[in-house]
Every structure is written in structure tokens, then in C-alpha cells.
Design an enzyme around this catalytic site. Sequence first.
Site, PDB file in Angstrom:
ATOM      1  N   ASP A  18     -15.380  14.515  70.025  1.00  0.00           N
ATOM      2  CA  ASP A  18     -16.831  14.297  69.920  1.00  0.00           C
ATOM      3  C   ASP A  18     -17.578  14.618  71.209  1.00  0.00           C
ATOM      4  OD1 ASP A  18     -16.327  13.257  67.343  1.00  0.00           O
ATOM      5  OD2 ASP A  18     -15.820  11.333  68.246  1.00  0.00           O
ATOM      6  N   GLY A  71     -19.085  17.342  71.744  1.00  0.00           N
ATOM      7  CA  GLY A  71     -20.195  18.260  71.431  1.00  0.00           C
ATOM      8  C   GLY A  71     -19.715  19.708  71.357  1.00  0.00           C
ATOM      9  N   LYS A  72     -18.447  19.886  70.970  1.00  0.00           N
ATOM     10  CA  LYS A  72     -17.880  21.242  70.881  1.00  0.00           C
ATOM     11  C   LYS A  72     -18.599  22.093  69.850  1.00  0.00           C
ATOM     12  CE  LYS A  72     -13.801  19.631  69.938  1.00  0.00           C
ATOM     13  NZ  LYS A  72     -14.048  18.200  70.149  1.00  0.00           N
ATOM     14  N   LYS A 107     -21.752  22.303  68.980  1.00  0.00           N
ATOM     15  CA  LYS A 107     -22.944  22.973  69.494  1.00  0.00           C
ATOM     16  C   LYS A 107     -22.570  24.124  70.434  1.00  0.00           C
ATOM     17  CE  LYS A 107     -26.924  22.715  72.355  1.00  0.00           C
ATOM     18  NZ  LYS A 107     -27.964  22.014  73.057  1.00  0.00           N
ATOM     19  N   GLY A 162     -15.470  16.700  62.856  1.00  0.00           N
ATOM     20  CA  GLY A 162     -16.793  16.943  62.280  1.00  0.00           C
ATOM     21  C   GLY A 162     -17.669  17.608  63.304  1.00  0.00           C
ATOM     22  N   HIS A 163     -18.227  18.738  62.934  1.00  0.00           N
ATOM     23  CA  HIS A 163     -19.138  19.448  63.830  1.00  0.00           C
ATOM     24  C   HIS A 163     -20.541  19.324  63.278  1.00  0.00           C
ATOM     25  CE1 HIS A 163     -15.952  22.442  65.477  1.00  0.00           C
ATOM     26  NE2 HIS A 163     -15.916  21.270  66.057  1.00  0.00           N
ATOM     27  N   THR A 164     -21.463  18.922  64.130  1.00  0.00           N
ATOM     28  CA  THR A 164     -22.847  18.894  63.689  1.00  0.00           C
ATOM     29  C   THR A 164     -23.566  20.055  64.360  1.00  0.00           C
ATOM     30  OG1 THR A 164     -22.628  16.516  63.643  1.00  0.00           O
ATOM     31  CG2 THR A 164     -24.858  17.375  63.469  1.00  0.00           C
ATOM     32  N   GLN A 218     -10.987  17.667  67.881  1.00  0.00           N
ATOM     33  CA  GLN A 218     -10.631  16.452  68.646  1.00  0.00           C
ATOM     34  C   GLN A 218     -10.679  16.728  70.149  1.00  0.00           C
ATOM     35  OE1 GLN A 218      -8.094  17.143  65.882  1.00  0.00           O
ATOM     36  NE2 GLN A 218      -9.641  16.216  64.614  1.00  0.00           N
ATOM     37  N   THR A 259     -16.580   9.833  59.734  1.00  0.00           N
ATOM     38  CA  THR A 259     -16.460   8.535  59.065  1.00  0.00           C
ATOM     39  C   THR A 259     -17.687   7.651  59.263  1.00  0.00           C
ATOM     40  OG1 THR A 259     -15.360   7.677  61.029  1.00  0.00           O
ATOM     41  CG2 THR A 259     -13.925   8.475  59.272  1.00  0.00           C
ATOM     42  N   ARG A 262     -19.047   4.777  67.674  1.00  0.00           N
ATOM     43  CA  ARG A 262     -18.121   5.191  68.742  1.00  0.00           C
ATOM     44  C   ARG A 262     -18.207   4.206  69.896  1.00  0.00           C
ATOM     45  NH1 ARG A 262     -20.527  11.206  68.429  1.00  0.00           N
ATOM     46  NH2 ARG A 262     -19.461  11.869  66.545  1.00  0.00           N
ATOM     47  N   LYS A 295     -24.828  16.408  76.559  1.00  0.00           N
ATOM     48  CA  LYS A 295     -25.529  15.128  76.430  1.00  0.00           C
ATOM     49  C   LYS A 295     -25.965  14.523  77.763  1.00  0.00           C
ATOM     50  CE  LYS A 295     -24.488  13.457  71.915  1.00  0.00           C
ATOM     51  NZ  LYS A 295     -24.058  12.359  71.103  1.00  0.00           N
TER      52      LYS A 295
END
Length: 426
Positions: free
Chosen positions: A13, A15-16, A18, A40-42, A225, A302, A306, A332
Site C-alpha cells: 500500500d 502507492g505503487k 499511481k 489493490g491498486h487505486t 504488496q 478488504t 490500516r 503521500k
Amino acid sequence: MTVTVIVGTQWGDEGKGKITDLLARDMDMVVRYQGGNNAGHTVVIGKETFKLHLIPSGIFYDNVLCVIGNGVVIDPAVLITELETLHERGLKADNLRISSQAHVIFPYHRKIDAAQEKKREAGRIGTTCRGIGPCYVDKFNRRGIRIGDLYNEKLFREKLEWNLEEKGFQLREFYGEKITFDIEAIMEEYLGYAHNIRKYVVWDCSGLIGEAIEKKKDILLEGAQGTMLDVDHGTYPFVTSSNPIAGGACTGAGVGPKNIDDVLGVVKAYVTRVGSGPFPTEIEGKLGDELREKGGEYGATTGRPRRCGWFDAVVMKHAARVNSLTQLAITKLDVLDDMPKIKVCVAYKDKKGNLVKNFPGTLEYLAECQPVYEEYDGWMQDTTKIKDYKDLPANAKKYLDKLSELAGVRIYMVSIGAERGQIIKL
Ligand code: IMP
């Protein structure tokens, strides 16, 4: 021409998604090399937010070939849902390729994952319960069913029969689950998936990537991950079941180490972790809660909150070493914009008072270690609209310099918001 590996340097998490999305634009190929739909990638594009779990972020560029490599474990239902979401929004995804050697997640993998977590109680890993671990167990135990097997009905049935017998027994007799599997229903379901994804499947995926390397294409190998969740080099057993580190790119894509030119480590300006396990710089209480809210720190897969903590240079140096990092992407930074004081863990101290600079090799020793902090003044200024490094507040630059110095790796880019444009290149 460059072959770049992009890795998470913490507990995932970072931020990979982006950063991959940004780099993908200039790539000919993006390859995902491990993990599954535990990740999960946003990706935020204008007003639209896309959550991808399996498909590489490069899918938004038609000219980028997006490959799901042999090292990934695939839940076909999830893959098809992702494809449908893209199709609904007008994206054809014809640039997707899937390795026939990637392993397939079945319902029994998800059941075993959940049953193990339920039974383990105190030692619970806090997995995503997506069946990732049990699928990798089958892979390494040579019981796995691969994407390519789905196109040989006889072989598929034989392998499935064996697995259903074994897993049914394990679930009923050891885990006390009242469960029976219907082989015909599973066969039908998975043959349907196989039909659905047929056009994307590549039978010599390593060959496809190798040809692109020979033709001097730009290639991005994308890990899921992060380093501290690596099954070998993370906080075992509180880890995932594959190798997110750069070496995993070689096995999970079928690329030799000499072909890798660059390893870009993605580093969150602070640290987070989901699931159980040690987290030396965790911030408990109100400050941790504030950071979580400010950073939107809830699992992309999920939705779990965090855990948040201060930047940890021991973890950073470990990641720099095991991945051979050549550059950093700090993400971030803006989340720290209104922190008056920011701590940085520069080393650990064990209970005898010894300074510990290398990440401890056992959890028992790690438990004896306390973080040694340095405190920095925050910059108390909005950074989200800054385009140029020189315009960053002096204290933000000082903080970034410190992170780079501690890592021993230069910074390539700094992200200051979720949007594609909110990025500073150095
Ligand atoms: P699994 O990968 O579902 O087996 O979960 C093992 C551990 O890895 C748990 O602590 C999960 O929360 C964590 N994990 C798995 N995938 C991710 C991810 O993409 N980001 C952060 N943590 C993850």
C-alpha cells in the site's frame, strides 16, 4: 530501452498503483509478477476512480501491452469482473495478456484460507482470505492447476478430482467444516471462465517478454504488496506467500537478473500495515487515527483500517539492500502537510542497549527492539499543488533529503496527491 522493476519497500500500500500508472504511459509493456487479488491498486483519472486487483495499471493505455505473469495467482471470477468494469467504461483491454503458467485460485483455496485463519486464533496472520496462500501452497506442492490446464478438459478434470478429494478431507476432518464440493459445477464454472479469457492467454509468456527485451522495448515489471510482506525477507510468518521483492520479478515473469536495469522502490512518507504482525514504528491512539483519516488508510481490497506509523529507516535500508534499489518514489508526502512534528526512526535499540541497524532476522529479536527516533519540524503548508521540487517548503525538502540519505538511494519522484498530475519529478 530499460527494464525497470517497481517494488513496495514497506508492508504494501505504498502507492505503487499511481506510480505504475504514471510510468506505464512511456512503457511498451507492463508485467505483473506475483500476488493475486489480495492486492489493490487505486488509479484516479479525472473524476473516475478505478480499483484494480489483478490487471496491471498500464491497461489504461492502449499501446501498452499488459501482462499477468506466471508468478501471479489468478481468481478468474475477479479477473472477469475487472474486465467487465473496464468494458463498461469503454476500455477494450485488448492489450491484456495472461501467462498460461499462472496458477488458478479455486473455491477450496478461499475456504482453506478462511478456515486456517479461524482456527489459528492467536497466531492469526490477518490474510485477505482470497485463497492466495493455499493456491501458492498447491503450486509449490505441485498440485496446482494452471491457466493452461483449463484448456485441456481431461487433464483439468483429473487434477481437480485429486484436489477436491484432498481439500474436502482437509476441510472436513481437520478444520471441521461441513463442506462438499460439486466437481461438475466447478468444472462448468471454470470452463466458462476459460472460454471467457481465452483470447488473452499466452502460451510462452517468458518468450513474449524476452522478445520485447531483445527488441529493446521499455518494460515495467510490477510487484504487488511490499518487501516486508515477502515470504523470505519480510516479517515471517506475518507475510504474504510470494516474493514481492525485485528477485521475484525474475521468477514471476521469466526474466534473467542481468536484464534488469533499474529498481524503483516506492516509499510512503510514513508507514502503514494491514493485518497482524510486528510494526516497530506504529503510532497508537489519536495521532495514528488522524494519520489514517488524513491518508485515507483503508485497505483497497478488504476495506480494513490500516495501522499507521513513522518512517522506519531500518526497514528502508533492508528494502534498499534486498531489492538493489536504484531510485525512490516517495508517496503521500502531502498527508504530513499539517503535522507540526514528524518523527523518523533512524535505528532500533535492543534490550541490552545495542544499536541495531539491520532489520532483525527473527521476530523474537525484533520484539526486543525499540525504535530510536529523530524529530523534525513539519512544514505546516499545503504541498498538493506544487509542481517543482524547488517550490517545496524548506522543511519538506529537509525531510525528503533525510529519507534519501537514510536509504542511500536517490529520489526520482515525489507524489503529493492521488491525481495523476500531483507529482514532482526530480
Ligand atoms: P494474504 O496475502 O491474503 O495471504 O495475506 C497475508 C498478509 O499480507 C496479510 O497481513 C495481508 O493483510 C497482507 N497483504 C496482502 N496483500 C496486501 C496488499 O496488497 N497490501 C497490504 N497488505 C497486503
